[in-house]
Design an enzyme around this catalytic site. Structure first.
Site, PDB file in Angstrom:
ATOM      1  N   ARG A  35       0.820  -1.233   0.039  1.00 24.20           N
ATOM      2  CA  ARG A  35       0.016  -0.124  -0.034  1.00 24.20           C
ATOM      3  C   ARG A  35       0.657   1.311   0.233  1.00 24.20           C
ATOM      4  O   ARG A  35       0.223   2.319  -0.538  1.00 24.20           O
ATOM      5  CB  ARG A  35      -0.970  -0.104   1.276  1.00 24.20           C
ATOM      6  CG  ARG A  35      -2.051   1.164   1.307  1.00 24.20           C
ATOM      7  CD  ARG A  35      -2.894   0.891   2.337  1.00 24.20           C
ATOM      8  NE  ARG A  35      -4.089   1.911   2.299  1.00 24.20           N
ATOM      9  CZ  ARG A  35      -4.283   3.165   2.885  1.00 24.20           C
ATOM     10  NH1 ARG A  35      -3.398   3.269   3.669  1.00 24.20           N
ATOM     11  NH2 ARG A  35      -5.197   3.731   2.562  1.00 24.20           N
ATOM     12  N   ILE A  61      -7.017   7.921  -1.319  1.00 23.26           N
ATOM     13  CA  ILE A  61      -6.976   6.373  -1.036  1.00 23.26           C
ATOM     14  C   ILE A  61      -7.695   6.033   0.096  1.00 23.26           C
ATOM     15  O   ILE A  61      -7.586   6.513   1.135  1.00 23.26           O
ATOM     16  CB  ILE A  61      -5.580   5.895  -1.018  1.00 23.26           C
ATOM     17  CG1 ILE A  61      -5.327   4.336  -1.036  1.00 23.26           C
ATOM     18  CG2 ILE A  61      -4.732   6.401   0.271  1.00 23.26           C
ATOM     19  CD1 ILE A  61      -4.069   3.698  -1.122  1.00 23.26           C
ATOM     20  N   SER A  62      -8.751   5.054  -0.195  1.00 28.90           N
ATOM     21  CA  SER A  62      -9.663   4.610   0.989  1.00 28.90           C
ATOM     22  C   SER A  62      -8.933   3.988   2.110  1.00 28.90           C
ATOM     23  O   SER A  62      -7.919   3.465   1.750  1.00 28.90           O
ATOM     24  CB  SER A  62     -10.788   3.711   0.411  1.00 28.90           C
ATOM     25  OG  SER A  62     -11.452   4.360  -0.641  1.00 28.90           O
ATOM     26  N   GLN A  63      -9.558   4.209   3.227  1.00 33.64           N
ATOM     27  CA  GLN A  63      -8.768   3.369   4.427  1.00 33.64           C
ATOM     28  C   GLN A  63      -8.780   1.946   4.234  1.00 33.64           C
ATOM     29  O   GLN A  63      -9.666   1.373   3.386  1.00 33.64           O
ATOM     30  CB  GLN A  63      -9.496   3.599   5.698  1.00 33.64           C
ATOM     31  CG  GLN A  63     -10.825   3.344   6.002  1.00 33.64           C
ATOM     32  CD  GLN A  63     -11.397   4.145   6.940  1.00 33.64           C
ATOM     33  OE1 GLN A  63     -11.967   5.248   6.802  1.00 33.64           O
ATOM     34  NE2 GLN A  63     -11.522   3.788   8.001  1.00 33.64           N
ATOM     35  N   PRO A  64      -7.760   1.274   4.585  1.00 29.72           N
ATOM     36  CA  PRO A  64      -7.859  -0.254   4.317  1.00 29.72           C
ATOM     37  C   PRO A  64      -8.803  -0.992   4.878  1.00 29.72           C
ATOM     38  O   PRO A  64      -9.123  -1.931   4.209  1.00 29.72           O
ATOM     39  CB  PRO A  64      -6.282  -0.667   5.316  1.00 29.72           C
ATOM     40  CG  PRO A  64      -5.514   0.674   5.307  1.00 29.72           C
ATOM     41  CD  PRO A  64      -6.685   1.795   5.336  1.00 29.72           C
TER      42      PRO A  64
END
Length: 213
Positions: A35, A61-64
């Site tokens: 990531r 970028i979306s959170q994991p």
């Protein structure tokens, strides 16, 4: 002190599992994808935190945990044909590729498309095809799709995407009447019937296009 991305990923995966992500294939994929390569260099120390991060051009970028949940809900399988609307950083794309999916991904921001396409090519991912265009129109020439995932929120479910969903296929999309204030919907095609499930609140960047904002 040098940060070890592999150890950070392993810790991230343990935290995701503790948060209820129980699909071993999804956890393995997130443990495999680097990531930190998908975020801006100045933010790489935060790459494995469970938070959304800016990637430029008004996108994030979306959170994991969001990526993990969306991927788990998509219920993919090896060889699954996935249409992704909103390539963004390419992280979700790479996770789907790690699961053995054939991914066709569309981005509407030209600069981001070029940047992400170069990154994905450098990682030599198999069966990933990047395109520039209006994702709300889908990609009818390559339809139907087993799965469609929309990683931006719009006011309605784009009808072109529903038409391109194969029988038994699943569409995941955030929908809401206000930007960044949506409900995550899961739509499954059963012949001519679309079964819709509301999976709760969501907050995504705006879906731009003919059937978006």
């Amino acid at each position: 002190m040098r940060v070890d991305p592999k150890r950070q990923r392993a810790r991230m995966v343990r935290e995701l599992e503790a948060r209820g992500i129980h699909d071993p294939a999804v956890l393995a994929a997130l443990g495999q994808v680097p990531r930190h390569l998908f975020v801006q260099e100045a933010l790489r120390a935060r790459a494995y935190e469970d938070t959304a991060l800016p990637i430029g051009y008004g996108q994030t970028i979306s959170q994991p945990s969001t990526v993990a949940r969306m991927t788990m809900l998509l219920e993919t399988f090896p060889g699954c044909r996935v249409l992704e609307i909103g390539t963004g950083s390419g992280y979700q794309t790479a996770v789907l590729a790690a699961l053995g999916c054939v991914v066709l991904t569309i981005e509407c921001v030209r600069e981001l498309y070029l940047q992400t396409r170069g990154l994905l090519q450098s990682l030599a991912l198999r069966d990933v095809h990047t395109l520039l265009g209006d994702g709300t129109l889908g990609l009818p020439d390559a339809a139907p799709y087993d799965r469609i995932i929309v990683t931006a929120g719009g006011p309605v479910v784009p009808q072109p995407l529903l038409r391109q969903l194969d029988d038994g296929g699943i569409l995941l999309i955030p929908v809401g009447t206000k930007p960044r204030n949506q409900r995550l919907l899961r739509l499954e095609r059963r012949g001519d019937i679309i079964e819709k499930t509301d999976l709760g609140p969501a907050a995504f960047v705006d879906l731009v296009g003919n059937h978006g904002w």
